[in-house]
Motif scaffolding. Structure first.
Motif, PDB file in Angstrom:
ATOM      1  N   VAL A 124      -8.690  36.249-115.169  1.00 38.65           N
ATOM      2  CA  VAL A 124      -9.948  36.737-115.749  1.00 38.65           C
ATOM      3  C   VAL A 124     -10.750  35.531-116.244  1.00 38.65           C
ATOM      4  O   VAL A 124     -11.962  35.442-116.028  1.00 38.65           O
ATOM      5  CB  VAL A 124      -9.694  37.735-116.902  1.00 38.65           C
ATOM      6  CG1 VAL A 124     -10.997  38.365-117.361  1.00 38.65           C
ATOM      7  CG2 VAL A 124      -8.687  38.807-116.492  1.00 38.65           C
TER       8      VAL A 124
ATOM      9  N   GLY B 228     -12.303  33.748-113.351  1.00 35.39           N
ATOM     10  CA  GLY B 228     -13.336  34.509-112.640  1.00 35.39           C
ATOM     11  C   GLY B 228     -12.827  35.189-111.381  1.00 35.39           C
ATOM     12  O   GLY B 228     -13.575  35.916-110.723  1.00 35.39           O
TER      13      GLY B 228
ATOM     14  N   GLU C 214     -10.604  37.560-111.263  1.00 43.53           N
ATOM     15  CA  GLU C 214     -10.383  38.978-111.532  1.00 43.53           C
ATOM     16  C   GLU C 214     -11.421  39.491-112.534  1.00 43.53           C
ATOM     17  O   GLU C 214     -11.764  38.783-113.476  1.00 43.53           O
ATOM     18  CB  GLU C 214      -8.974  39.109-112.147  1.00 43.53           C
ATOM     19  CG  GLU C 214      -8.448  40.500-112.223  1.00 43.53           C
ATOM     20  CD  GLU C 214      -7.118  40.533-112.984  1.00 43.53           C
ATOM     21  OE1 GLU C 214      -6.315  39.568-112.926  1.00 43.53           O
ATOM     22  OE2 GLU C 214      -6.895  41.551-113.669  1.00 43.53           O
ATOM     23  N   LYS C 215     -11.901  40.722-112.302  1.00 40.10           N
ATOM     24  CA  LYS C 215     -12.875  41.323-113.241  1.00 40.10           C
ATOM     25  C   LYS C 215     -12.176  42.446-114.000  1.00 40.10           C
ATOM     26  O   LYS C 215     -11.375  43.172-113.443  1.00 40.10           O
ATOM     27  CB  LYS C 215     -14.058  41.901-112.471  1.00 40.10           C
ATOM     28  CG  LYS C 215     -14.848  40.864-111.691  1.00 40.10           C
ATOM     29  CD  LYS C 215     -15.949  40.230-112.548  1.00 40.10           C
ATOM     30  CE  LYS C 215     -16.698  39.147-111.783  1.00 40.10           C
ATOM     31  NZ  LYS C 215     -16.047  37.830-111.811  1.00 40.10           N
ATOM     32  N   ARG C 216     -12.501  42.595-115.261  1.00 43.18           N
ATOM     33  CA  ARG C 216     -11.957  43.698-116.064  1.00 43.18           C
ATOM     34  C   ARG C 216     -13.120  44.483-116.638  1.00 43.18           C
ATOM     35  O   ARG C 216     -14.219  43.943-116.806  1.00 43.18           O
ATOM     36  CB  ARG C 216     -11.112  43.160-117.229  1.00 43.18           C
ATOM     37  CG  ARG C 216      -9.894  42.341-116.814  1.00 43.18           C
ATOM     38  CD  ARG C 216      -8.681  43.205-116.633  1.00 43.18           C
ATOM     39  NE  ARG C 216      -7.551  42.408-116.151  1.00 43.18           N
ATOM     40  CZ  ARG C 216      -6.503  42.030-116.917  1.00 43.18           C
ATOM     41  NH1 ARG C 216      -6.443  42.373-118.185  1.00 43.18           N
ATOM     42  NH2 ARG C 216      -5.525  41.322-116.392  1.00 43.18           N
TER      43      ARG C 216
ATOM     44  N   SER D 257     -14.905  42.825-121.988  1.00 41.36           N
ATOM     45  CA  SER D 257     -15.067  41.371-122.085  1.00 41.36           C
ATOM     46  C   SER D 257     -14.404  40.804-123.340  1.00 41.36           C
ATOM     47  O   SER D 257     -14.513  39.607-123.613  1.00 41.36           O
ATOM     48  CB  SER D 257     -16.555  41.014-122.077  1.00 41.36           C
ATOM     49  OG  SER D 257     -17.186  41.647-123.166  1.00 41.36           O
TER      50      SER D 257
ATOM     51  N   PHE E  92     -13.877  37.002-122.717  1.00 41.20           N
ATOM     52  CA  PHE E  92     -14.037  36.580-121.326  1.00 41.20           C
ATOM     53  C   PHE E  92     -15.530  36.389-121.066  1.00 41.20           C
ATOM     54  O   PHE E  92     -16.234  37.329-120.672  1.00 41.20           O
ATOM     55  CB  PHE E  92     -13.419  37.615-120.388  1.00 41.20           C
ATOM     56  CG  PHE E  92     -12.024  38.018-120.808  1.00 41.20           C
ATOM     57  CD1 PHE E  92     -11.005  37.073-120.846  1.00 41.20           C
ATOM     58  CD2 PHE E  92     -11.747  39.323-121.213  1.00 41.20           C
ATOM     59  CE1 PHE E  92      -9.725  37.421-121.263  1.00 41.20           C
ATOM     60  CE2 PHE E  92     -10.469  39.675-121.622  1.00 41.20           C
ATOM     61  CZ  PHE E  92      -9.461  38.730-121.654  1.00 41.20           C
TER      62      PHE E  92
ATOM     63  N   SER F  35     -15.084  30.737-122.641  1.00 37.93           N
ATOM     64  CA  SER F  35     -14.321  31.887-123.126  1.00 37.93           C
ATOM     65  C   SER F  35     -13.469  31.495-124.330  1.00 37.93           C
ATOM     66  O   SER F  35     -13.417  30.322-124.694  1.00 37.93           O
ATOM     67  CB  SER F  35     -13.423  32.399-121.991  1.00 37.93           C
ATOM     68  OG  SER F  35     -14.216  32.865-120.917  1.00 37.93           O
TER      69      SER F  35
END
Ligand code: GLY
Length: 355
Positions: A49, A52, A54-56, A59, A98, A224
């Motif tokens: 994450v 970049g 992987e997206k969740r 945030s 994130f 982050s």
């Protein structure tokens, strides 16, 4: 007194109130990450994450993460039992952003939690920042009202955190508590910094880079935050204990060792009690996460941990296997926060007994 279970709950509630998704600890065996032997920090489950890949759907997140440092970059095995702070297994409380908030909010959250929620005395607190991080320096000054002498610039890797030879990394700011003159030690950066007096208990990492290999570092897509607070350390501070092994949770395990061996837990063999209590946690949680003793890789590290504990049980005079008899107490202390321990109880008992 704040028990370990109360501190864990207070930490997660604090960050839930500030828009963080509360997630369970990830397993001690990192998923799809051959670069790492065991999960050694809260950020491990978020590595992709940060980079970049992987997206969740959120945030911000917060966790209480199971960690083992007994192999690879962060390896504490040989020190365990003989110092106030080292563990093979420990819990790391962490909040993560994130690409959402960065230094200002991370410092503000940390300061509010430790002074207003946990009630640590402001006069005893001090921090470090990476030597060229003027932004963090100024933020601590503004938010905590620290004088310059309480914000110590450190140029070594102590203030630049990385998970391993590769992966997300960045400058960090560590929060210390001065436990007073009764303990030997100097402030961070001084010749006596390794003494016990100044206790580092929370590390705020300003994740800005990804290490791709030796000498090859690129900027992360978005700055982050990754923080790690050792629950055993903050519990020791809040409980007035000068050793992590004197906190409620570790004490319960040590008293179980003492009851099973009839050896004074505070006498000349106290290191053996501590080794057994620590290694019991590492062994049980590793088995619960699918590691079994073997002669290679993760299983070999587990075997070494188990056998080191068993050697100390022998030093305490145990003639019969001891470790498996302590699992009940561990499950009582930690099974609510980590239900996998309850589910694997029979397997843990059997694995310890067979080994
Ligand atoms: N990832 C932060 C720490 O381990 O201190």
């Amino acid at each position: 007194m704040s028990s370990v279970n109360e501190i864990r709950t207070a930490f997660l509630e604090f960050f839930a109130q500030r828009g963080h998704e509360i997630l369970p600890s990830s397993p001690l065996v990192p998923r799809n990450d051959p670069t790492l032997m065991f999960t050694n920090a809260g950020m491990v489950q978020f590595k992709n994450v940060f980079t970049g890949i992987e997206k969740r759907p959120y945030s911000r997140a917060a966790t209480a993460q199971k960690c083992v440092r007994a192999g690879g970059k962060h390896n504490d095995l040989d020190n365990v039992g003989y110092t106030a702070r080292h563990h093979t297994f420990f819990e790391m409380l962490g909040n993560f952003s994130f690409g959402d908030y960065f230094k200002a909010d991370a410092i503000e959250f940390a300061w509010t939690l430790i002074t207003e929620v946990l009630g640590l005395t402001k006069d005893r607190l001090l921090v470090t920042v990476y030597h060229d991080d003027d932004e963090a320096f100024d933020l601590w000054k503004k938010i905590a009202g620290f004088s310059d002498s309480k914000i110590i610039r450190i140029s070594t890797s102590d203030n630049f955190w990385s998970m391993g030879d590769t992966g997300p990394c960045g400058p960090c700011s560590e929060i210390f508590f001065d436990q007073g003159e009764k303990l030997f030690g100097g402030p961070p950066g001084s010749a006596d910094q390794d003494g016990d007096r100044y206790l580092e208990f929370w590390n705020l990492v300003f994740m800005q880079y990804e290490q791709l290999g030796p000498g090859e570092r690129v900027a992360l897509p978005r700055p982050s935050i990754d923080t790690g607070m050792g629950i055993e350390r903050i519990a020791a501070l809040l409980q007035g204990a000068t050793s992590n092994y004197d906190i409620d949770l570790m004490r319960a395990l040590i008293l179980a060792v003492a009851a099973a061996t009839s050896v004074d837990p505070d006498g000349p063999q106290k290191a053996s009690h501590r080794v057994i209590a620590d290694h019991l946690r590492a062994s049980a949680f590793l088995v619960a996460d699918g590691v079994l003793p073997s002669n290679e890789g993760r299983g070999y590290v587990l075997r070494r941990i188990m056998r080191r504990a068993m050697r100390h049980a022998q030093l305490l005079g145990a003639k019969e296997p001891l470790m498996w008899r302590l699992v009940l107490v561990l499950v009582r202390e930690m099974g609510t926060a980590y239900p996998e321990l309850v589910r694997a109880e029979a397997l843990i008992v059997e694995t310890l007994r067979l080994e």
